[in-house]
Write a protein that holds these residues in place. Structure first.
Motif, PDB file in Angstrom:
ATOM      1  N   TRP A  79       0.833  -1.194   0.000  1.00 24.13           N
ATOM      2  CA  TRP A  79       0.000   0.000   0.000  1.00 24.13           C
ATOM      3  C   TRP A  79       0.871   1.249   0.000  1.00 24.13           C
ATOM      4  CZ3 TRP A  79      -4.938  -0.471  -1.073  1.00 24.13           C
ATOM      5  CH2 TRP A  79      -5.580  -1.672  -0.767  1.00 24.13           C
ATOM      6  N   LEU A  80       0.384   2.289  -0.658  1.00 22.76           N
ATOM      7  CA  LEU A  80       1.084   3.572  -0.726  1.00 22.76           C
ATOM      8  C   LEU A  80       0.112   4.678  -0.350  1.00 22.76           C
ATOM      9  CD1 LEU A  80       3.529   5.310  -1.677  1.00 22.76           C
ATOM     10  CD2 LEU A  80       2.407   5.372  -3.903  1.00 22.76           C
ATOM     11  N   LEU A  81       0.560   5.574   0.508  1.00 16.68           N
ATOM     12  CA  LEU A  81      -0.198   6.771   0.873  1.00 16.68           C
ATOM     13  C   LEU A  81       0.689   7.954   0.550  1.00 16.68           C
ATOM     14  CD1 LEU A  81      -2.627   8.142   2.341  1.00 16.68           C
ATOM     15  CD2 LEU A  81      -1.281   7.916   4.443  1.00 16.68           C
ATOM     16  N   ARG A  82       0.195   8.876  -0.289  1.00 14.12           N
ATOM     17  CA  ARG A  82       0.970  10.056  -0.664  1.00 14.12           C
ATOM     18  C   ARG A  82       0.352  11.286  -0.036  1.00 14.12           C
ATOM     19  NH1 ARG A  82       1.623  14.803  -2.393  1.00 14.12           N
ATOM     20  NH2 ARG A  82      -0.108  14.865  -3.823  1.00 14.12           N
ATOM     21  N   LEU A  83       1.180  12.051   0.667  1.00 12.39           N
ATOM     22  CA  LEU A  83       0.729  13.266   1.324  1.00 12.39           C
ATOM     23  C   LEU A  83       1.649  14.424   0.996  1.00 12.39           C
ATOM     24  CD1 LEU A  83       0.190  11.925   4.959  1.00 12.39           C
ATOM     25  CD2 LEU A  83      -1.601  12.467   3.314  1.00 12.39           C
TER      26      LEU A  83
END
Length: 118
Positions: A79-83
């Motif tokens: 999983w990848l979360l970009r902020l």
């Protein structure tokens, strides 16, 4: 248990916003990578003190920064979360992600996250 996820935070001179962003990720117990575009303030030191991996890359655009990171920086998990540094997770969202992501359904390739803009 650490999440099978990497959070990528794009930065450039974000010493004011970055601490709160990184603090909001602590509840996820995931890999955090800061892709910095050459900050000359305290951004890099703040990221390192928070335990984030820091990688420098000259800024071209938001999309190119993320794509460069995906192609060049080893990441943990599926999983990848970009902020951006001025974005934060609410405690409720961090808790929901912590409960949902460890056992995803096999055919799920992404999640929609409800956003609040202030």
């Amino acid at each position: 248990m650490a999440l099978d996820m990497t959070a990528i935070v794009l930065t450039y001179n974000e010493e004011i916003d970055l601490p709160d962003c990184l603090e909001s990720l602590k509840g996820l117990d995931c890999q955090v990578i800061v892709i910095d575009s050459g900050s000359d303030d305290g951004t890099v030191d703040i990221a390192k003190r928070a335990g984030a991996q820091v990688v420098r890359h000259e800024f071209e655009s938001q999309a190119r920064q993320l794509n460069w990171a995906l192609d060049n920086v080893p990441m943990r998990g599926g999983w990848l979360l970009r902020l951006d540094a001025d974005e934060r997770l609410t405690p409720e969202l961090a808790e929901e992600l912590s409960q949902t992501l460890p056992e995803p359904v096999e055919d799920v390739t992404g999640l929609y996250v409800k956003r609040r803009v202030y």
